[in-house]
Scaffold this motif. Sequence first.
Motif, PDB file in Angstrom:
ATOM      1  N   TRP A  51      -4.643  13.530  13.982  1.00 44.18           N
ATOM      2  CA  TRP A  51      -4.564  14.612  13.012  1.00 44.18           C
ATOM      3  C   TRP A  51      -3.489  14.322  11.954  1.00 44.18           C
ATOM      4  O   TRP A  51      -3.701  14.548  10.753  1.00 44.18           O
ATOM      5  N   THR A  52      -2.339  13.826  12.388  1.00 37.40           N
ATOM      6  CA  THR A  52      -1.255  13.508  11.449  1.00 37.40           C
ATOM      7  C   THR A  52      -1.686  12.422  10.464  1.00 37.40           C
ATOM      8  O   THR A  52      -1.413  12.507   9.260  1.00 37.40           O
ATOM      9  N   ALA A  53      -2.388  11.407  10.965  1.00 40.54           N
ATOM     10  CA  ALA A  53      -2.868  10.346  10.084  1.00 40.54           C
ATOM     11  C   ALA A  53      -3.897  10.869   9.095  1.00 40.54           C
ATOM     12  O   ALA A  53      -3.909  10.473   7.923  1.00 40.54           O
TER      13      ALA A  53
ATOM     14  N   ARG B 177      -2.203  12.649   6.369  1.00 41.66           N
ATOM     15  CA  ARG B 177      -1.515  11.689   5.511  1.00 41.66           C
ATOM     16  C   ARG B 177      -2.482  11.023   4.521  1.00 41.66           C
ATOM     17  O   ARG B 177      -2.107  10.688   3.408  1.00 41.66           O
ATOM     18  N   ALA B 178      -3.739  10.850   4.945  1.00 40.70           N
ATOM     19  CA  ALA B 178      -4.717  10.129   4.128  1.00 40.70           C
ATOM     20  C   ALA B 178      -5.703  11.049   3.430  1.00 40.70           C
ATOM     21  O   ALA B 178      -6.670  10.562   2.841  1.00 40.70           O
ATOM     22  N   ARG B 179      -5.485  12.343   3.425  1.00 31.90           N
ATOM     23  CA  ARG B 179      -6.499  13.276   2.936  1.00 31.90           C
ATOM     24  C   ARG B 179      -6.756  13.135   1.436  1.00 31.90           C
ATOM     25  O   ARG B 179      -7.830  13.498   0.958  1.00 31.90           O
ATOM     26  N   GLU B 180      -5.826  12.629   0.667  1.00 35.32           N
ATOM     27  CA  GLU B 180      -6.006  12.480  -0.779  1.00 35.32           C
ATOM     28  C   GLU B 180      -6.613  11.133  -1.169  1.00 35.32           C
ATOM     29  O   GLU B 180      -6.876  10.904  -2.347  1.00 35.32           O
ATOM     30  N   GLU B 181      -6.831  10.263  -0.208  1.00 36.64           N
ATOM     31  CA  GLU B 181      -7.380   8.944  -0.520  1.00 36.64           C
ATOM     32  C   GLU B 181      -8.868   9.027  -0.854  1.00 36.64           C
ATOM     33  O   GLU B 181      -9.592   9.901  -0.361  1.00 36.64           O
ATOM     34  N   THR B 182      -9.318   8.109  -1.702  1.00 42.03           N
ATOM     35  CA  THR B 182     -10.738   8.010  -2.057  1.00 42.03           C
ATOM     36  C   THR B 182     -11.142   6.539  -2.034  1.00 42.03           C
ATOM     37  O   THR B 182     -10.292   5.651  -1.978  1.00 42.03           O
ATOM     38  N   GLY B 183     -12.459   6.317  -2.061  1.00 41.08           N
ATOM     39  CA  GLY B 183     -12.949   4.945  -2.124  1.00 41.08           C
ATOM     40  C   GLY B 183     -13.862   4.595  -0.970  1.00 41.08           C
ATOM     41  O   GLY B 183     -14.115   5.416  -0.076  1.00 41.08           O
TER      42      GLY B 183
ATOM     43  N   PHE C 104       0.848  -1.201   0.000  1.00 38.20           N
ATOM     44  CA  PHE C 104       0.000   0.000   0.000  1.00 38.20           C
ATOM     45  C   PHE C 104       0.877   1.241   0.000  1.00 38.20           C
ATOM     46  O   PHE C 104       2.050   1.204   0.381  1.00 38.20           O
ATOM     47  N   GLY C 105       0.272   2.341  -0.446  1.00 38.77           N
ATOM     48  CA  GLY C 105       0.994   3.600  -0.543  1.00 38.77           C
ATOM     49  C   GLY C 105       0.867   4.441   0.705  1.00 38.77           C
ATOM     50  O   GLY C 105       0.320   4.032   1.732  1.00 38.77           O
ATOM     51  N   GLU C 106       1.340   5.685   0.615  1.00 35.78           N
ATOM     52  CA  GLU C 106       1.366   6.603   1.751  1.00 35.78           C
ATOM     53  C   GLU C 106      -0.030   6.927   2.250  1.00 35.78           C
ATOM     54  O   GLU C 106      -0.295   6.916   3.455  1.00 35.78           O
ATOM     55  N   GLY C 107      -0.948   7.222   1.306  1.00 31.10           N
ATOM     56  CA  GLY C 107      -2.297   7.603   1.722  1.00 31.10           C
ATOM     57  C   GLY C 107      -3.030   6.480   2.423  1.00 31.10           C
ATOM     58  O   GLY C 107      -3.712   6.693   3.435  1.00 31.10           O
TER      59      GLY C 107
END
Length: 398
Positions: free
Chosen positions: A325-327, A330-336, A289-292
């Motif tokens: 908040w940090t997580a 880190r995941a703000r660009e993820e979708t699905g 898996f990637g960063e997001g």
Amino acid sequence: MATHPDILRARLEDRADLLEASRLRYRALQGMLQAFFWRDRVRANLELLREVAQAEPEVVATLAAVERRAAAEGWPRGSAPVKLFTEVGHLREAVAVAVARRLASAAAAPGTLSEALLRLEEEVLATGPLLGRRAWARAVEVLPRNLPELRAACVSAEVFERVFKRPTPEGVLPFNPAEAEELCRALPLAEAALLALWERLERFDESGRVRTFLERRVRRAPQRVPRSGPELLLHAAFWQDVARARLGALMEARLAPVVPREAEVPQLLVWLAAREGSPEARLTAGEAFGEGRAGLFELALELALLSRARPVGVWNEEAAWVRLWTAAQRAREETGPDVERLREALRLFILLRGQARTPARLFSPERAAVAAHEVSAEVTDLPGLVQAARAAASRASG
């Protein structure tokens, strides 16, 4: 002056044991291949055939090394080591001739004796027994104990049994960081090995009766030490099922509503074990898996921990919200679908914190006394929802 036979044998070092074992195997295999009902004899001793095939590269290298050393040092022809070396060479040639004669297609015979033996195994199993056999006897034939895939499945099953057989207190990980590393290696190894074994059964049992027979017994707990190939397969498949079930429940308890994919589980286990000892341990992005998506897993875990209990101490509570908040960042660009479920979980967290004085059995989202802007439909990004959740938690605690 003649050299003492014991000294010559000592010069062979551990090669003497290999040559003597090879002499016994070659003699037995040659006798089977020369018998009238040779297929039945080979079918009943496929483990021996595989042992010869697997040891073939080492035997060839040993024969060449001993021959060079004997010529360089002038070993007497009548010495025991030279006789052993010569006899093994002759027996190997006789076995190669017998195998080539028994292969159905001599024109397309493999180049090495090891390949020829494995080809012969496939041809013998493909023809099936002359008068038919029961399912278990056929399974024993198709699954010799020294199959590499069977060994890999058993090694993985040993890890699963050791970790998941012992009792574990509720809420505690059933493995430590070292065992998590073992599980990380064992899970894909068991998956590939068992898949290859089931495919082997399908290839040599076209009726499918043997596979059906074994699949009905997979979920039965082993009652004794496995000895035959089918017993080893059932033992490994049972403990793989146990591992899957236990790990599925563990992932749901810690990472819901995010659902890990099968390829992501091994790396997540290592992280969860490290996270148990250090709350600041981060999930590193990798091949699975990637960063997001790594941020999604971190966010899900932190949210689950905050939902169960408030951290003890002002510093610990502040650190928990910082990790959340940090997580989220880190995941703000993820979708699905996982992101949508995580947003709903954050909104529910906000509503529940707004009903701090309402008993859980009387709570409903419609009765939530929370400011509209905290759960507004316009707030859809994960960092914004984390901010609203923190505000709701601060109001409830105040």
